[in-house]
Design a protein around this motif. Structure first.
Motif, short mmCIF file in Angstrom:
data_model
loop_
_atom_site.label_atom_id
_atom_site.label_comp_id
_atom_site.label_asym_id
_atom_site.label_seq_id
_atom_site.Cartn_x
_atom_site.Cartn_y
_atom_site.Cartn_z
N CYS A 1 54.46 -33.37 6.10
CA CYS A 1 53.32 -32.76 6.19
C CYS A 1 53.00 -31.88 6.90
CB CYS A 1 52.16 -33.97 6.68
SG CYS A 1 52.36 -34.54 8.43
N ARG A 2 51.84 -31.13 7.05
CA ARG A 2 51.92 -29.91 7.97
C ARG A 2 51.53 -30.26 9.33
NH1 ARG A 2 47.76 -25.54 7.69
NH2 ARG A 2 46.78 -27.06 5.99
N TYR A 3 51.77 -29.63 10.36
CA TYR A 3 51.54 -29.92 11.74
C TYR A 3 50.71 -28.77 12.35
CZ TYR A 3 53.97 -34.43 11.77
OH TYR A 3 54.43 -35.56 11.38
N GLU A 4 49.86 -28.72 13.11
CA GLU A 4 49.54 -27.59 13.84
C GLU A 4 48.71 -28.05 15.16
OE1 GLU A 4 44.96 -26.76 11.65
OE2 GLU A 4 46.71 -25.74 10.81
N MET A 5 48.63 -26.89 16.15
CA MET A 5 47.87 -27.24 17.32
C MET A 5 46.22 -27.23 16.99
SD MET A 5 49.65 -25.57 20.66
CE MET A 5 48.43 -24.06 20.34
N THR B 1 50.43 -29.53 22.03
CA THR B 1 50.64 -30.67 20.99
C THR B 1 50.52 -30.24 19.67
OG1 THR B 1 50.57 -32.30 22.95
CG2 THR B 1 50.24 -33.02 20.66
N HIS B 2 51.31 -30.59 18.58
CA HIS B 2 50.97 -30.28 17.17
C HIS B 2 50.74 -31.61 16.61
CE1 HIS B 2 52.90 -26.48 18.24
NE2 HIS B 2 52.74 -26.03 17.03
N LEU B 3 49.68 -31.55 15.92
CA LEU B 3 49.16 -32.99 15.30
C LEU B 3 49.46 -32.77 13.77
CD1 LEU B 3 46.03 -33.68 17.43
CD2 LEU B 3 48.43 -34.74 17.40
N PRO B 4 49.36 -33.90 13.10
CA PRO B 4 49.56 -33.80 11.32
C PRO B 4 47.91 -33.25 10.88
CG PRO B 4 49.97 -36.11 12.29
CD PRO B 4 49.42 -35.30 13.55
N VAL B 5 48.29 -32.70 9.94
CA VAL B 5 46.87 -31.90 9.28
C VAL B 5 46.60 -32.83 7.90
CG1 VAL B 5 45.76 -29.82 7.92
CG2 VAL B 5 47.64 -29.46 10.05
#
Length: 136
Positions: free
Chosen positions: A77-81, A89-93
Motif C-alpha cells: 500500500c501507499r504510505y504518506e505523512m 510518521t507515515h501512515l497507510p493511505v
C-alpha cells in the motif's frame, strides 16, 4: 473452517520462519480488530481478518495454533505523512492496497511502483490432533 490471518512484514523479517501454501505451521494467533487493517488492505478485505500472527509483545500469553496455509497474498500500500503531522510518521493511505498472490512468504517482497510492502494476508485452516512439535 478457514480463517484469515495478518502477518506483519517486520515480524517475518525480524524472526519469522518462511512458509508456503500447503505448509502446516504453528503460530501464536492473537485476535485482530479488522479496523486496524482497513487503511492497509481496504475496508471490505479487512472485515475478514480475524487474527494476527505474533511473536513479540503478548505472544507468550497464548498457546500456539497449528494451521494449514491455504493461500498467501502479499499486501502493498501507499504510505504518506498525514497533513499537519510533526513527527514524520507515515501512515497507510486507504484504498491504495495492491494484493499479490504468492506461493511462499519470507518477509520480503519485490518492490512495486508507488506502494510499499506491508505484510501478508494468509487464508488458513485450523489443524487439530497434530502433536506438539510434529510439524513446523
Amino acid at each position: 473452517m478457514t480463517i484469515t490471518v495478518w502477518v506483519d512484514d517486520w515480524q517475518m523479517q525480524c524472526c519469522g520462519e518462511d512458509f508456503a501454501v500447503g505448509d502446516v505451521v504453528s503460530w501464536t494467533l492473537m485476535e485482530a480488530d479488522p479496523e486496524d487493517y482497513a487503511d492497509v488492505v481496504g475496508e471490505k478485505r479487512a472485515e475478514g481478518i480475524g487474527f494476527r500472527e505474533e511473536h513479540h509483545g503478548r505472544a507468550g500469553e497464548c498457546a500456539a495454533t497449528s494451521v494449514e496455509v491455504l493461500s498467501i497474498d502479499e499486501v502493498h500500500c501507499r504510505y504518506e505523512m498525514p497533513a499537519g503531522a510533526t513527527d514524520r510518521t507515515h501512515l497507510p493511505v486507504r484504498d491504495t492496497a495492491v494484493l499479490v498472490p504468492v506461493d511462499r512468504a519470507d518477509g520480503w517482497a519485490r518492490p512495486r511502483p508507488d506502494v510499499a510492502f506491508a505484510g501478508y494476508l494468509v487464508t488458513a485452516r485450523r489443524i487439530t490432533g497434530v502433536p506438539a512439535g510434529a510439524v513446523e
